[in-house]
Design an enzyme around this catalytic site. Structure first.
Site, PDB file in Angstrom:
ATOM      1  N   HIS A  17       0.812  -1.220   0.000  1.00  0.00           N
ATOM      2  CA  HIS A  17       0.000   0.000   0.000  1.00  0.00           C
ATOM      3  C   HIS A  17       0.847   1.273   0.000  1.00  0.00           C
ATOM      4  O   HIS A  17       0.771   2.101   0.913  1.00  0.00           O
ATOM      5  CB  HIS A  17      -0.947   0.018   1.208  1.00  0.00           C
ATOM      6  CG  HIS A  17      -1.891  -1.147   1.255  1.00  0.00           C
ATOM      7  ND1 HIS A  17      -2.801  -1.329   2.262  1.00  0.00           N
ATOM      8  CD2 HIS A  17      -2.049  -2.199   0.404  1.00  0.00           C
ATOM      9  CE1 HIS A  17      -3.489  -2.445   2.034  1.00  0.00           C
ATOM     10  NE2 HIS A  17      -3.043  -2.993   0.910  1.00  0.00           N
TER      11      HIS A  17
ATOM     12  N   ARG B 206      -7.367   3.861   0.709  1.00  0.00           N
ATOM     13  CA  ARG B 206      -6.628   2.647   1.110  1.00  0.00           C
ATOM     14  C   ARG B 206      -5.352   2.477   0.293  1.00  0.00           C
ATOM     15  O   ARG B 206      -4.267   2.347   0.851  1.00  0.00           O
ATOM     16  CB  ARG B 206      -7.522   1.419   0.951  1.00  0.00           C
ATOM     17  CG  ARG B 206      -6.868   0.108   1.390  1.00  0.00           C
ATOM     18  CD  ARG B 206      -7.878  -1.031   1.329  1.00  0.00           C
ATOM     19  NE  ARG B 206      -7.291  -2.291   1.767  1.00  0.00           N
ATOM     20  CZ  ARG B 206      -6.736  -3.182   0.960  1.00  0.00           C
ATOM     21  NH1 ARG B 206      -6.686  -2.959  -0.361  1.00  0.00           N
ATOM     22  NH2 ARG B 206      -6.227  -4.292   1.437  1.00  0.00           N
TER      23      ARG B 206
ATOM     24  N   GLY C  52      -9.748  -2.098  -3.124  1.00  0.00           N
ATOM     25  CA  GLY C  52     -10.531  -2.376  -1.937  1.00  0.00           C
ATOM     26  C   GLY C  52      -9.852  -3.414  -1.062  1.00  0.00           C
ATOM     27  O   GLY C  52      -8.856  -4.043  -1.446  1.00  0.00           O
TER      28      GLY C  52
ATOM     29  N   TYR D 210     -12.879   9.831   1.561  1.00  0.00           N
ATOM     30  CA  TYR D 210     -13.322   8.656   0.812  1.00  0.00           C
ATOM     31  C   TYR D 210     -13.524   7.418   1.697  1.00  0.00           C
ATOM     32  O   TYR D 210     -13.762   6.338   1.174  1.00  0.00           O
ATOM     33  CB  TYR D 210     -12.382   8.422  -0.376  1.00  0.00           C
ATOM     34  CG  TYR D 210     -12.617   9.507  -1.400  1.00  0.00           C
ATOM     35  CD1 TYR D 210     -13.483   9.312  -2.464  1.00  0.00           C
ATOM     36  CD2 TYR D 210     -12.059  10.769  -1.238  1.00  0.00           C
ATOM     37  CE1 TYR D 210     -13.761  10.338  -3.362  1.00  0.00           C
ATOM     38  CE2 TYR D 210     -12.336  11.807  -2.116  1.00  0.00           C
ATOM     39  CZ  TYR D 210     -13.192  11.581  -3.175  1.00  0.00           C
ATOM     40  OH  TYR D 210     -13.490  12.612  -4.044  1.00  0.00           O
TER      41      TYR D 210
ATOM     42  N   TYR E  99     -19.889   1.036  -1.276  1.00  0.00           N
ATOM     43  CA  TYR E  99     -20.998   1.973  -1.177  1.00  0.00           C
ATOM     44  C   TYR E  99     -21.498   2.162   0.251  1.00  0.00           C
ATOM     45  O   TYR E  99     -22.551   2.749   0.477  1.00  0.00           O
ATOM     46  CB  TYR E  99     -22.163   1.497  -2.053  1.00  0.00           C
ATOM     47  CG  TYR E  99     -21.896   1.559  -3.533  1.00  0.00           C
ATOM     48  CD1 TYR E  99     -21.072   2.533  -4.086  1.00  0.00           C
ATOM     49  CD2 TYR E  99     -22.482   0.627  -4.391  1.00  0.00           C
ATOM     50  CE1 TYR E  99     -20.827   2.584  -5.442  1.00  0.00           C
ATOM     51  CE2 TYR E  99     -22.249   0.669  -5.761  1.00  0.00           C
ATOM     52  CZ  TYR E  99     -21.422   1.650  -6.279  1.00  0.00           C
ATOM     53  OH  TYR E  99     -21.187   1.692  -7.627  1.00  0.00           O
TER      54      TYR E  99
END
Length: 360
Positions: A144, A206, A225, A241, A249
């Protein structure tokens, strides 16, 4: 900073998009370069030369259609390429023909801690030297790291950063992790950034992997995700976000969260590079390179560019993992494969740069 309201967008689940048949692939595909090592990002100069990064630390160039034998530069220690870190994004200065500036993002280790930085290089006679560190000590990790850098229509440098494996940092406005950042090309902070004296442009991310702008100036980003539920977002200044508080959602009643333009549901795309196509057979659409999904996704948009009307998978499993996608000024499109990153199945000649030329 107070809560902000954002335009309402019609959102779709991937599996709810129309399954009507699509037209034949409208581009000729050429192999531009082979036997590369994780070509992470690329950009093109006005004369059509290709500059690209390899994750193990090489900045390389394709000149007049031929890859140069030697890298422009190989990053020295404390550069580090571990896990998902290493040499990542690249962007050429808007005045590259005059100043020969290139911007790169890469990982390094200091006192046993992992960080990312953005630096400026200068090219001369097919060699590049480090000129200036533009932004430093971005939290990094084995996973990440974000890593995409792009220069926007406003001539500002935009930078995606991941949460570095520490999800709470994405909501921390004192940390540069889990954000999209915006700075001037000299590293200073634009006066119109949403947070005073901060490079943070949006937060709650993320692992954002791609950036592109439409011809209306809309900024789109791709994001991985946690378990599927990958996202394509429209980025608004100052917006949250949601990660790690929400994903996909999901909503929180007591927090203003910007929901995605589209998300993958239970399917994994692992979307990486994204390009808004402004000419040719795909004009007005978004093209997304997918890693685990091993495909390009073509997203059709409404006339405002704020809702998705169709999703078409392209080249499924033909070239393996795809990481970068860029459109050049003549309408050609360039895509990189990423089968050498430890998560792909190797194909002859991997890794590659592919070139798409519109069919006449």
């Amino acid at each position: 900073m107070g809560k902000k309201l954002y335009p309402t967008m019609l959102r779709y689940h991937y599996n709810q998009i129309s399954d009507q048949p699509f037209q034949e692939f409208p581009y000729e595909i050429d192999i531009i370069a082979v036997d590369l090592y994780v070509p992470w990002a690329l950009d093109l100069s006005p004369d059509g030369n290709i500059y690209f990064t390899e994750r193990d630390g090489n900045v390389r160039k394709i000149q007049n259609g031929m890859p140069l034998d030697q890298p422009l530069i190989t990053l020295p220690p404390p550069f580090s390429s571990q896990g998902e870190g290493g040499l990542m994004g690249i962007a050429l200065d808007p005045d590259f023909s005059q100043n020969h500036y290139l911007y790169i993002m890469y990982t390094y280790i200091e006192s046993n801690e992992i960080f990312n930085r953005v630096a400026r290089l200068v090219e001369e006679n097919n060699k590049a030297t480090l000129d200036q560190v533009i932004l430093d000590r971005i939290p990094g990790g084995r996973i990440h790291n974000g890593g995409r850098i792009k220069i926007g229509p406003d001539q500002k440098l935009y930078i995606t950063t991941g949460d570095a494996g520490n999800p709470s940092l994405a909501q921390d406005l004192s940390s540069l992790a889990g954000k999209i950042l915006r700075i001037n090309l000299d590293g200073s902070i634009p006066e119109d950034n949403p947070f005073i004296d901060s490079p943070i442009y949006s937060y709650g991310h993320r692992n954002p992997q791609g950036l592109t702008w439409s011809d209306k100036g809309i900024l789109y980003s791709t994001e991985h995700g946690q378990t599927a539920h990958d996202e394509v977002n429209i980025i608004f200044p100052g917006a949250n976000y949601g990660w790690p508080l929400v994903g996909g959602y999901d909503v929180l009643n007591d927090l203003q969260i910007q929901r995605p333009l589209i998300q993958s549901g239970d399917v994994t795309w692992a979307p990486s590079g994204i390009a808004y196509i402004n000419q040719g057979p795909w004009a007005g659409k978004l093209l997304i390179a997918c890693l685990r999904g091993e495909q390009l996704l073509l997203l059709s948009l409404d006339e405002n560019g704020t809702s998705v009307t169709a999703v078409e998978p392209l080249l499924e499993n033909e070239y393996g993992r795809l990481r970068e996608v860029v459109q050049w000024i003549d309408g050609s499109v360039y895509v990189t494969t990423s089968n050498m990153d430890g998560r792909g199945i190797l194909r002859p000649g991997d890794d590659k740069i592919l070139g798409f030329t519109p069919k006449l």
